[in-house]
Design a protein around this motif. Structure first.
Motif, mmCIF file in Angstrom:
data_model
loop_
_atom_site.group_PDB
_atom_site.id
_atom_site.type_symbol
_atom_site.label_atom_id
_atom_site.label_comp_id
_atom_site.label_asym_id
_atom_site.label_seq_id
_atom_site.Cartn_x
_atom_site.Cartn_y
_atom_site.Cartn_z
ATOM 1 N N HIS A 99 0.835 -1.206 0.000
ATOM 2 C CA HIS A 99 0.000 0.000 0.000
ATOM 3 C C HIS A 99 0.869 1.255 0.000
ATOM 4 C CE1 HIS A 99 -3.896 1.970 1.733
ATOM 5 N NE2 HIS A 99 -3.483 2.545 0.631
ATOM 6 N N GLY A 132 -4.627 1.351 -2.716
ATOM 7 C CA GLY A 132 -5.424 0.528 -1.810
ATOM 8 C C GLY A 132 -6.029 -0.672 -2.501
ATOM 9 N N ALA A 135 -3.324 -3.349 -3.150
ATOM 10 C CA ALA A 135 -2.953 -4.087 -1.946
ATOM 11 C C ALA A 135 -4.027 -5.085 -1.548
ATOM 12 C CB ALA A 135 -2.685 -3.108 -0.803
ATOM 13 N N SER A 205 -9.154 4.435 1.173
ATOM 14 C CA SER A 205 -7.756 4.800 0.959
ATOM 15 C C SER A 205 -7.631 6.215 0.415
ATOM 16 C CB SER A 205 -7.094 3.813 -0.013
ATOM 17 O OG SER A 205 -7.130 2.517 0.503
#
Length: 301
Positions: A99, A132, A135, A205
């Protein structure tokens, strides 16, 4: 956390003194991974309770935080607070590292690809959202395993509740859980519930990075590099992002344990249909069950 992070930094410095140049990206990967893993261990008991509240595990309905801690300690002992934490750590290390590193890389690529783009909160919003999502997709199977292991309550049969089953311990560990899910449902089964994760992680995110950068603009220039303002901005930004997207996290958790639960409320349903069913049958408050635990986690990390 500081000791382990310093140890990782020490290893990298020793490697550099020995003639092995450690690239910046690798240093970011190690630092982010170590910090994320240690942080996850620190809040593991709170995370276990949150999952049990989100999924409406029968033994924990209406128990609250203190009551849930007592139930776990009585039925599983101290180690019960860390059930499934191995999968959580195995996931959070690459997740946190990916991230952080992906955010920096995506931000750099956008700037290089679009030289006229204005640097600021909007750029951080886009880069943070894409990072985000990257990840989440890369590490989601471990998140699924973490939830399934945490949902299993050792000794639940002895509580004589309606939803207790003789075969509660379906999964014996991380590898057994992964193999069982794959054998029963294939690769698709390892990504059960990922849709609400993506719906949630992209805005979360992005909003987290956006709020963080926006709040930093209100910090006096001479204090922007100080650790206290950075921690304060990061904590508030995380709290705001989590609050806005939390209902999707509840939907994700209930989808992840649908095979273990006696409820078929979200089985076979898409994200927003599941959201509506939870509100209809469990009440709107269930969409925020365990949210206060997230506030405690943000406050203490």
């Amino acid at each position: 956390m500081c000791a382990m992070t310093q140890a990782a930094v020490g290893v990298m410095e020793e490697a550099e003194r020995g003639g092995w140049a450690v690239p910046l990206a690798v240093r970011e990967l190690i630092a982010g991974g170590v910090a994320g893993g240690v942080a996850k261990c620190a809040v593991a008991p709170l995370e276990r309770v949150k999952i049990l509240l989100q999924t409406r595990r029968a033994e924990f309905r209406g128990s609250g935080l203190v009551g849930s801690f007592r139930t776990i300690y009585r039925t599983e002992g101290p180690l019960g607070f860390y059930r499934g934490n191995g999968a959580s750590v195995a996931r959070i290390v690459p997740y946190a590292a990916l991230h952080y590193m992906a955010y920096e890389e995506y931000r750099r690529w956008i700037i290089l690809g679009f030289p006229n783009v204005q640097q600021g909160p909007v750029l951080d919003l886009v880069a943070g959202s894409i990072a985000g999502g990257t990840a989440v997709v890369s590490t989601y199977p471990l998140d699924l395993v973490r939830t399934k292991l945490a949902y299993q309550v050792k000794g639940a049969v002895n509580l004589s509740l309606r939803e207790s089953k003789p075969s509660e311990q379906v999964y014996k560990g991380i590898l057994h859980c992964l193999k069982t899910i794959y054998r029963q449902n294939g690769l698709k089964g390892l990504y059960c519930g990922m849709a609400p994760s993506l719906y949630g992680i992209f805005p979360y995110s992005g909003l987290k990075f956006y709020f963080y950068e926006k709040m930093k603009t209100h910090v006096p220039e001479e204090h922007r590099k100080d650790i206290i303002p950075k921690l304060a901005c990061g904590s508030v930004a995380g709290l705001l992002g989590q609050t806005i997207t939390y209902p999707l996290d509840v939907v994700r958790r209930q989808m992840q344990v649908q095979a273990l639960s006696s409820s078929n409320l979200v089985k076979g349903k898409e994200t927003f249909r599941s959201l509506a069913m939870i509100v209809k049958h469990q009440g709107w408050k269930q969409l925020f069950s365990g949210l206060s635990i997230n506030y405690l986690k943000v406050r203490h990390l």
